[in-house]
Design a protein around this motif. Structure first.
Motif, PDB file in Angstrom:
ATOM      1  N   PRO A  58       0.902  -1.400   0.033  1.00  0.00           N
ATOM      2  CA  PRO A  58      -0.068   0.066   0.099  1.00  0.00           C
ATOM      3  C   PRO A  58       0.786   1.078   0.044  1.00  0.00           C
ATOM      4  CG  PRO A  58      -0.715  -1.565   1.580  1.00  0.00           C
ATOM      5  CD  PRO A  58       0.386  -2.027   0.975  1.00  0.00           C
ATOM      6  N   GLY A  59       1.892   1.212   0.784  1.00  0.00           N
ATOM      7  CA  GLY A  59       2.732   2.463   0.883  1.00  0.00           C
ATOM      8  C   GLY A  59       3.469   2.827  -0.454  1.00  0.00           C
ATOM      9  N   TRP A  60       4.226   2.017  -1.114  1.00  0.00           N
ATOM     10  CA  TRP A  60       4.901   2.229  -2.422  1.00  0.00           C
ATOM     11  C   TRP A  60       3.950   2.759  -3.155  1.00  0.00           C
ATOM     12  CZ3 TRP A  60       9.735   3.225  -3.078  1.00  0.00           C
ATOM     13  CH2 TRP A  60      10.688   2.441  -2.388  1.00  0.00           C
ATOM     14  N   THR A  61       2.460   1.855  -3.523  1.00  0.00           N
ATOM     15  CA  THR A  61       1.722   2.268  -4.489  1.00  0.00           C
ATOM     16  C   THR A  61       1.099   3.543  -4.365  1.00  0.00           C
ATOM     17  OG1 THR A  61       1.171  -0.160  -4.570  1.00  0.00           O
ATOM     18  CG2 THR A  61      -0.423   1.327  -5.748  1.00  0.00           C
ATOM     19  N   SER A  62       0.697   3.969  -3.015  1.00  0.00           N
ATOM     20  CA  SER A  62       0.414   5.459  -2.890  1.00  0.00           C
ATOM     21  C   SER A  62       1.541   6.503  -3.228  1.00  0.00           C
ATOM     22  CB  SER A  62      -0.001   5.485  -1.250  1.00  0.00           C
ATOM     23  OG  SER A  62      -1.236   4.944  -0.809  1.00  0.00           O
ATOM     24  N   MET A  63       2.724   6.005  -2.869  1.00  0.00           N
ATOM     25  CA  MET A  63       3.749   7.082  -3.375  1.00  0.00           C
ATOM     26  C   MET A  63       3.679   7.301  -4.755  1.00  0.00           C
ATOM     27  SD  MET A  63       7.436   6.341  -1.544  1.00  0.00           S
ATOM     28  CE  MET A  63       7.205   4.863  -0.749  1.00  0.00           C
ATOM     29  N   LEU A  64       3.718   6.262  -5.502  1.00  0.00           N
ATOM     30  CA  LEU A  64       3.567   5.983  -6.961  1.00  0.00           C
ATOM     31  C   LEU A  64       2.494   6.676  -7.725  1.00  0.00           C
ATOM     32  CD1 LEU A  64       5.278   2.761  -7.338  1.00  0.00           C
ATOM     33  CD2 LEU A  64       6.123   4.871  -8.560  1.00  0.00           C
ATOM     34  N   THR A  65       1.246   6.567  -6.927  1.00  0.00           N
ATOM     35  CA  THR A  65      -0.070   7.150  -7.712  1.00  0.00           C
ATOM     36  C   THR A  65      -0.554   8.305  -6.869  1.00  0.00           C
ATOM     37  OG1 THR A  65      -1.340   5.773  -5.999  1.00  0.00           O
ATOM     38  CG2 THR A  65      -0.541   4.789  -8.182  1.00  0.00           C
ATOM     39  N   GLY A  66      -0.172   8.801  -5.801  1.00  0.00           N
ATOM     40  CA  GLY A  66      -0.748   9.912  -5.190  1.00  0.00           C
ATOM     41  C   GLY A  66      -2.069   9.813  -4.678  1.00  0.00           C
ATOM     42  N   VAL A  67      -2.467   8.553  -4.280  1.00  0.00           N
ATOM     43  CA  VAL A  67      -3.881   8.239  -3.857  1.00  0.00           C
ATOM     44  C   VAL A  67      -3.722   7.271  -2.604  1.00  0.00           C
ATOM     45  CG1 VAL A  67      -5.129   8.985  -5.999  1.00  0.00           C
ATOM     46  CG2 VAL A  67      -4.526   6.640  -5.481  1.00  0.00           C
ATOM     47  N   GLU A  68      -4.916   7.164  -2.026  1.00  0.00           N
ATOM     48  CA  GLU A  68      -5.006   6.194  -0.773  1.00  0.00           C
ATOM     49  C   GLU A  68      -5.256   4.929  -1.208  1.00  0.00           C
ATOM     50  OE1 GLU A  68      -4.719   6.760   2.191  1.00  0.00           O
ATOM     51  OE2 GLU A  68      -4.781   8.749   2.735  1.00  0.00           O
ATOM     52  N   PRO A  69      -4.835   3.898  -0.402  1.00  0.00           N
ATOM     53  CA  PRO A  69      -5.387   2.420  -0.827  1.00  0.00           C
ATOM     54  C   PRO A  69      -6.893   2.031  -1.371  1.00  0.00           C
ATOM     55  CG  PRO A  69      -3.840   2.502   0.767  1.00  0.00           C
ATOM     56  CD  PRO A  69      -4.158   3.986   0.795  1.00  0.00           C
ATOM     57  N   THR A  70      -7.668   2.959  -0.523  1.00  0.00           N
ATOM     58  CA  THR A  70      -9.134   2.711  -0.991  1.00  0.00           C
ATOM     59  C   THR A  70      -9.389   2.856  -2.350  1.00  0.00           C
ATOM     60  OG1 THR A  70      -9.409   4.900  -0.031  1.00  0.00           O
ATOM     61  CG2 THR A  70     -10.145   3.092   1.347  1.00  0.00           C
ATOM     62  N   LYS A  71      -8.621   3.584  -3.230  1.00  0.00           N
ATOM     63  CA  LYS A  71      -8.770   4.209  -4.384  1.00  0.00           C
ATOM     64  C   LYS A  71      -7.664   3.288  -5.304  1.00  0.00           C
ATOM     65  CE  LYS A  71      -9.754   9.238  -4.026  1.00  0.00           C
ATOM     66  NZ  LYS A  71      -9.228  10.496  -4.196  1.00  0.00           N
ATOM     67  N   HIS A  72      -6.292   3.222  -5.175  1.00  0.00           N
ATOM     68  CA  HIS A  72      -5.401   2.306  -5.987  1.00  0.00           C
ATOM     69  C   HIS A  72      -5.770   0.801  -5.863  1.00  0.00           C
ATOM     70  CE1 HIS A  72      -2.846   1.518  -2.887  1.00  0.00           C
ATOM     71  NE2 HIS A  72      -2.380   2.591  -2.516  1.00  0.00           N
ATOM     72  N   GLY A  73      -6.112   0.157  -4.744  1.00  0.00           N
ATOM     73  CA  GLY A  73      -6.776  -1.145  -4.789  1.00  0.00           C
ATOM     74  C   GLY A  73      -5.657  -2.201  -4.194  1.00  0.00           C
ATOM     75  N   VAL A  74      -4.303  -1.337  -3.780  1.00  0.00           N
ATOM     76  CA  VAL A  74      -3.524  -2.449  -3.340  1.00  0.00           C
ATOM     77  C   VAL A  74      -3.560  -2.459  -1.597  1.00  0.00           C
ATOM     78  CG1 VAL A  74      -0.850  -2.814  -3.177  1.00  0.00           C
ATOM     79  CG2 VAL A  74      -1.898  -2.040  -5.364  1.00  0.00           C
ATOM     80  N   ASP A  75      -3.633  -3.479  -1.057  1.00  0.00           N
ATOM     81  CA  ASP A  75      -3.564  -3.315   0.415  1.00  0.00           C
ATOM     82  C   ASP A  75      -2.988  -4.101   0.910  1.00  0.00           C
ATOM     83  OD1 ASP A  75      -4.750  -5.822  -0.426  1.00  0.00           O
ATOM     84  OD2 ASP A  75      -6.858  -5.520   0.441  1.00  0.00           O
ATOM     85  N   ALA A  76      -2.140  -4.991   0.201  1.00  0.00           N
ATOM     86  CA  ALA A  76      -1.039  -5.817   0.958  1.00  0.00           C
ATOM     87  C   ALA A  76       0.381  -5.875   0.190  1.00  0.00           C
ATOM     88  CB  ALA A  76      -1.657  -7.272   1.160  1.00  0.00           C
ATOM     89  N   LEU A  86      -7.394   3.420 -13.042  1.00  0.00           N
ATOM     90  CA  LEU A  86      -7.719   4.814 -13.022  1.00  0.00           C
ATOM     91  C   LEU A  86      -6.764   5.712 -12.500  1.00  0.00           C
ATOM     92  CD1 LEU A  86     -11.448   4.155 -11.473  1.00  0.00           C
ATOM     93  CD2 LEU A  86     -10.801   4.885 -13.935  1.00  0.00           C
ATOM     94  N   TYR A  87      -5.545   5.092 -11.681  1.00  0.00           N
ATOM     95  CA  TYR A  87      -4.847   5.938 -11.067  1.00  0.00           C
ATOM     96  C   TYR A  87      -3.295   5.538 -11.698  1.00  0.00           C
ATOM     97  CZ  TYR A  87      -8.895   6.533  -8.178  1.00  0.00           C
ATOM     98  OH  TYR A  87     -10.193   6.782  -8.002  1.00  0.00           O
ATOM     99  N   PRO A  88      -2.899   6.098 -12.572  1.00  0.00           N
ATOM    100  CA  PRO A  88      -1.480   5.934 -13.080  1.00  0.00           C
ATOM    101  C   PRO A  88      -0.348   6.263 -12.099  1.00  0.00           C
ATOM    102  CG  PRO A  88      -2.214   7.849 -14.037  1.00  0.00           C
ATOM    103  CD  PRO A  88      -3.305   7.230 -13.283  1.00  0.00           C
ATOM    104  N   THR A  89       0.656   5.667 -12.327  1.00  0.00           N
ATOM    105  CA  THR A  89       1.845   6.085 -11.464  1.00  0.00           C
ATOM    106  C   THR A  89       2.617   7.395 -12.060  1.00  0.00           C
ATOM    107  OG1 THR A  89       3.520   4.844 -12.718  1.00  0.00           O
ATOM    108  CG2 THR A  89       2.399   3.639 -10.897  1.00  0.00           C
TER     109      THR A  89
END
Length: 540
Positions: A58-76, A86-89
């Motif tokens: 979740p942390g790296w994906t939020s860094m890369l996309t600028g959105v919370e896990p509830t949006k980008h969908g990666v939770d582990a 919907l949320y490109p890096t």
């Protein structure tokens, strides 16, 4: 003197340090971290994403996309390929929308294999996956010295590895040594930038942050040790400010995406982003709203922002009127939520408490379900937003699932199963590939799990395939022999085992819509050439 740079001479070096605890980054003798401080704006109280667990995925994906896990969908850590389209890096936006060349050198392979390349295999002009920080940084250094990439992404893994092996604490010898080594490698990259023959005509941006902090040898708890991280935005450009960030707006790793895209000349704001540009003089940030402060009264109510972990009253019945079991009793429910194991949680008598970050105060019951939430009043909140000492405390308990019985061995679960196919011989034959991901009760990946599945097919008959889960990713990949495209294969789980662990497959650890994988209620799967099946065995 002011400087201006050609638009096509902007360069970005992103420095991601996995498991870099904010306090350690601030206090340790790290000359190259201090070097970055002197070149821009820095914060040692920046926050991680707020809606997911404090894990790398979740942390790296939020860094890369600028959105919370509830949006980008990666939770582990093992579902990075679930990233929402919907949320490109920022790497993809830099390449596709801004025409920049992009390279990534990492140690944690899922960043490239399961996230960046899954989102778009054309994003990276150059990529490298190495086994050590030193070899990873060496590759990035070669690119800086000999190539002309516009954006270089790096991932240092040493601090996280040392934290898990020992302690995420700058006073720990192993963690301190790892942080100093990472700092030295960062210095080698900064030197390479400064020694570029074209440096005088280039505008460089350096962004350093982390996916999470750490406490003890883990980083799952919802507390400042895990949720607070360093964030440094440095540059040779006058566009970037100088000094320590305001304590009222210390930034977030969600700011990485908008900061880099703003620097490269992208159009902002993008309304969907959860982060903002950090550290730039030519961008005015909107200070984050301060949540209403809880007016704590532990004897009669519990603060919502602490999930009532502060409650110390005497309510001893659940929301449905069931009587609570004493915390010092193992009858009728055996458990490990005791005063000895949770000394600061007020576990006395049979009063409702929340030692483990459930949704509210709860208790084991004598005459009802194993455990149940209690009907504890929520404390009022201040209308002035002036925080009280009590309301600024954050829970320090490890987030766990619903309480479970003590096991003779720790439990192991199948968290996720994926089926996919590889077509061979111009589509006339197919290989079925099964990937299984294993976790413990805290959703942490487990390596060394032995797996055995049985299969049946017309052309291959019956057989067995075995595998072992990976140290790096906690998954095992099993391959069924080649069969014709028209053929159906039946597979069934035979065995899951690991020394020192007990395999469990209980329904209450799975989403309501999930099939209990390989249990008697879902004994087989039929795989055809069209099969692309994904089962999420999520812990409730």
């Amino acid at each position: 003197a002011s400087c201006s740079f050609p638009k096509d001479n902007q360069k970005v070096l992103f420095l991601g340090v996995d498991g870099f605890r904010a306090a350690s980054a601030a206090m340790l003798p790290l000359p190259n971290i201090r070097r970055l401080e002197s070149m821009g704006v820095f914060s040692y109280w920046a926050s991680t994403q707020q809606t997911g667990i404090t894990k790398s995925g979740p942390g790296w994906t939020s860094m890369l996309t600028g959105v919370e896990p509830t949006k980008h969908g990666v939770d582990a850590n093992y579902d990075l390929s679930d990233i929402s389209s919907l949320y490109p890096t920022f790497l993809k936006v830099a390449k596709e929308d801004l025409g920049k060349s992009v390279a990534a050198s990492v140690v944690w392979s899922p960043l490239i294999d399961d996230l960046i390349n899954v989102e778009d295999p054309a994003t990276l002009d150059k990529s490298s996956i190495k086994s050590t920080d030193a070899s990873m940084a060496s590759e990035a250094k070669k690119w800086i010295e000999n190539e002309n990439y516009d954006v270089i992404f790096t991932d240092f893994d040493g601090c996280d590895a040392a934290g898990h092996a020992n302690d995420f604490d700058g006073y720990d010898d192993e963690y301190r040594a790892a942080a100093i080594k990472v700092d030295t490698l960062i210095g080698s990259l900064l030197d390479a930038v400064e020694n570029r023959p074209t440096i005088n005509g280039e505008e460089w941006l350096f962004v350093l942050t982390s996916d999470h902090g750490g406490e003890g040898n883990s980083h799952g708890s919802k507390n400042p040790y895990n949720r607070r991280i360093p964030l440094i935005v440095a540059s040779n450009s006058p566009r970037v400010g100088m000094g320590r960030a305001s304590s009222h707006d210390p930034g977030s790793h969600l700011d990485v995406f908008p900061t880099i895209i703003h620097f490269l000349g992208g159009d902002l704001p993008l309304d969907y982003l959860d982060g903002q540009v950090f550290g730039f003089r030519d961008y005015e940030r909107t200070p984050p709203p301060q949540p209403p402060a809880c007016i704590s009264d532990p004897s009669s109510c519990g603060c919502k922002d602490q999930n009532q972990a502060d409650y110390r009253g005497t309510v001893s019945t659940t929301i449905n009127g069931n009587s609570c079991q004493r915390w010092d009793s193992q009858t009728p429910n055996m458990h490990d939520r005791t005063a000895k194991n949770y000394p600061d949680s007020g576990l006395e008598d049979n009063y409702c408490r929340n030692p483990d970050n459930e949704a509210g105060a709860w208790c084991y019951t004598i005459d009802g379900p194993r455990w149940e939430l209690c009907d504890i009043p929520a404390c009022p909140v201040s209308t002035t937003n002036e925080p009280t000492m009590e309301s600024t405390m954050e829970p320090t308990m490890e987030p766990t699932s619903a309480p479970v019985p003590i096991l003779s061995n720790p439990a192991i679960y199948i968290r996720r199963i994926k089926f996919r196919k590889n077509l061979k011989s111009k589509g006339t034959k197919v290989i079925h590939i099964i990937t299984m991901y294993f976790v413990n009760e805290d959703l942490e990946q487990i390596s060394g799990v032995d797996v055995e599945i049985g299969y049946e097919s017309t052309s291959q008959g019956s057989g067995v395939v075995k595998g072992k889960s990976s140290i790096r990713t906690g998954n095992t990949i099993l391959t069924i022999p080649i069969v014709p495209v028209s053929e159906t294969i039946i597979v069934k789980m035979n065995d899951v085992s690991r020394e020192g662990y007990t395999y469990r497959d209980e329904k209450n650890y799975r989403d309501a819509n999930d099939c209990p994988a390989f249990s008697d209620e879902c004994p087989t799967f039929e795989l055809t050439a069209q099969s692309i099946i994904r089962i999420n065995a999520r812990k409730n």
